[in-house]
Design an enzyme around this catalytic site. Structure first.
Site, PDB file in Angstrom:
ATOM      1  N   ASP A 185       0.829  -1.212   0.000  1.00 55.80           N
ATOM      2  CA  ASP A 185       0.000   0.000   0.000  1.00 55.80           C
ATOM      3  C   ASP A 185       0.863   1.261   0.000  1.00 55.80           C
ATOM      4  O   ASP A 185       1.969   1.258   0.545  1.00 55.80           O
ATOM      5  CB  ASP A 185      -0.912  -0.015   1.228  1.00 55.80           C
ATOM      6  CG  ASP A 185      -2.074   0.949   1.083  1.00 55.80           C
ATOM      7  OD1 ASP A 185      -2.358   1.396  -0.053  1.00 55.80           O
ATOM      8  OD2 ASP A 185      -2.700   1.263   2.109  1.00 55.80           O
ATOM      9  N   ASN A 228     -10.945  -2.738  -5.429  1.00 51.87           N
ATOM     10  CA  ASN A 228     -10.183  -1.782  -6.250  1.00 51.87           C
ATOM     11  C   ASN A 228     -10.853  -1.462  -7.588  1.00 51.87           C
ATOM     12  O   ASN A 228     -10.467  -0.489  -8.250  1.00 51.87           O
ATOM     13  CB  ASN A 228      -8.749  -2.276  -6.487  1.00 51.87           C
ATOM     14  CG  ASN A 228      -7.859  -2.207  -5.265  1.00 51.87           C
ATOM     15  OD1 ASN A 228      -6.965  -3.034  -5.070  1.00 51.87           O
ATOM     16  ND2 ASN A 228      -8.062  -1.216  -4.413  1.00 51.87           N
TER      17      ASN A 228
HETATM   18  C1  IPE Z   1      -5.297  -2.851  -0.335  1.00 55.51           C
HETATM   19  O1  IPE Z   1      -4.959  -1.525  -0.543  1.00 55.51           O
HETATM   20  C2  IPE Z   1      -5.328  -3.590  -1.646  1.00 55.51           C
HETATM   21  C3  IPE Z   1      -4.040  -3.764  -2.317  1.00 55.51           C
HETATM   22  C4  IPE Z   1      -2.878  -3.419  -1.845  1.00 55.51           C
HETATM   23  C5  IPE Z   1      -4.117  -4.418  -3.584  1.00 55.51           C
HETATM   24  P1  IPE Z   1      -6.084  -0.404  -0.684  1.00 55.51           P
HETATM   25  O2  IPE Z   1      -5.376   0.879  -0.851  1.00 55.51           O
HETATM   26  O3  IPE Z   1      -7.046  -0.789  -1.733  1.00 55.51           O
HETATM   27  O4  IPE Z   1      -6.809  -0.496   0.736  1.00 55.51           O
HETATM   28  P2  IPE Z   1      -7.746   0.546   1.492  1.00 55.51           P
HETATM   29  O5  IPE Z   1      -8.730   1.044   0.501  1.00 55.51           O
HETATM   30  O6  IPE Z   1      -6.849   1.643   1.990  1.00 55.51           O
HETATM   31  O7  IPE Z   1      -8.347  -0.239   2.607  1.00 55.51           O
HETATM   32  C1  IPE Z   2      -1.443   0.160  -3.479  1.00 53.30           C
HETATM   33  O1  IPE Z   2      -1.202   1.537  -3.498  1.00 53.30           O
HETATM   34  C2  IPE Z   2      -1.605  -0.416  -4.871  1.00 53.30           C
HETATM   35  C3  IPE Z   2      -2.939  -0.953  -5.155  1.00 53.30           C
HETATM   36  C4  IPE Z   2      -3.971  -0.953  -4.362  1.00 53.30           C
HETATM   37  C5  IPE Z   2      -3.106  -1.531  -6.473  1.00 53.30           C
HETATM   38  P1  IPE Z   2      -2.422   2.530  -3.533  1.00 53.30           P
HETATM   39  O2  IPE Z   2      -2.773   2.795  -4.946  1.00 53.30           O
HETATM   40  O3  IPE Z   2      -3.527   2.048  -2.681  1.00 53.30           O
HETATM   41  O4  IPE Z   2      -1.744   3.837  -2.901  1.00 53.30           O
HETATM   42  P2  IPE Z   2      -2.417   4.837  -1.878  1.00 53.30           P
HETATM   43  O5  IPE Z   2      -2.954   4.032  -0.744  1.00 53.30           O
HETATM   44  O6  IPE Z   2      -3.494   5.550  -2.623  1.00 53.30           O
HETATM   45  O7  IPE Z   2      -1.291   5.720  -1.458  1.00 53.30           O
HETATM   46 MG    MG Z   3      -4.051   2.320  -0.751  1.00 53.20          MG
END
Ligand code: IPE
Ligand code: IPE
Ligand code: MG
Length: 249
Positions: A29, A77
């Site tokens: 994340d 997602n």
């Molecule tokens: C969790 O990250 C999913 C992945 C890393 C693929 P998110 O960024 O989607 O999680 P939330 O929305 O902060 O819970």
């Molecule tokens: C994790 O990084 C990658 C995926 C969920 C695919 P994020 O895209 O969630 O990054 P933040 O949480 O917005 O910084």
């Molecule tokens: Mg995220």
């Protein structure tokens, strides 16, 4: 004189090889925040995130960890802007194609967990080939959670079991935890010993709900694109200080 290596190739001396986690899971994340901090588009964060994952996989292999599971795309997602979803799918396909030869050579056995059916056909084909081509590899097992959601996984297992019962192939009182696990995407894979989540969020975001009943959790403020061997070492060190009781005293 040779220069000092900047990466830790061997298992650091302060880690006990006997007490390494067999299975490490990561919630990667913080890609978006990493990019935003630099005034870059989110896609740049995802690109950098791929490099981090590649390096972590190599590190797990170097240090003798048997299984690495990475959360690459959750069922939630899909609610992101279409442009980002499309980018992630295309990136994933490109990386898989680009890295397959190297993974094969390095003995990586790749597997996927999640509902792959809604993914683009070209990506599904790439996935099929990667699994097929690496199936006999004996090195590290690398599991990618793609369109994965823990609740969805448990529900599909329930449906499959109910179907068996309805057909008279399974008796109600035969259903136990071991049987149930055979219907999960992770059938045959040991539960994660350690979960690492980057970027400071204290939640599991629908990841491996059943499997993480007794997993040790480690959260770091570091954003995923900056998670490196030094950070991983820190996580393993912390893990080795824990006393896993599994309900005992
Ligand atoms: C969790 O990250 C999913 C992945 C890393 C693929 P998110 O960024 O989607 O999680 P939330 O929305 O902060 O819970
Ligand atoms: C994790 O990084 C990658 C995926 C969920 C695919 P994020 O895209 O969630 O990054 P933040 O949480 O917005 O910084
Ligand atoms: Mg995220």
């Amino acid at each position: 004189m040779t220069t000092k290596p900047t990466v830790l190739r061997d298992l650091p001396a302060d880690l006990d090889v006997q007490r390494l986690p067999k299975h490490v899971a990561v919630i990667m994340d913080g890609n978006g925040r990493w990019a935003k901090e630099r005034g870059l588009p989110r896609s740049m964060g995802h690109r950098r995130g791929v490099d981090t994952l590649k390096e972590l996989l190599r590190c797990c292999k170097d240090w003798g960890i048997q299984t690495l599971t990475a959360y690459a795309f959750s069922t939630e997602n899909w609610s992101r802007p279409l442009e980002e979803v499309d980018f992630l799918m295309a990136l994933f396909e490109r990386v898989l194609r680009r890295e397959l030869r190297e993974m094969t050579q390095e003995g990586v056995r790749i597997n996927f967990v999640g509902d792959l059916s809604p993914l683009p056909a070209s990506l599904r084909e790439e996935i099929r080939q990667a699994v097929e081509q690496t199936r006999n590899n004996q090195g590290i097992q690398f599991i990618v959670a793609k369109n994965y959601g823990g609740r969805g996984e448990i529900l599909q297992a329930c449906r499959a079991i109910a179907d068996q019962v309805q057909q008279g192939l399974l008796q109600l009182d035969e259903i136990n935890e071991a049987i149930f696990e055979q219907y999960l995407y992770t059938a045959g894979i040991c539960d994660p010993d350690l979960l690492i989540r980057t970027s400071g969020e204290m939640r599991i975001s629908n990841f491996l709900l059943w499997q993480m009943a007794y997993t040790e959790l480690y959260v770091t403020e570091t954003l995923w694109p900056e998670f490196d061997r030094i950070e991983f070492h820190r996580a393993l060190h912390d893990y080795q200080r824990r006393h896993r009781r599994f309900g005992r005293i």
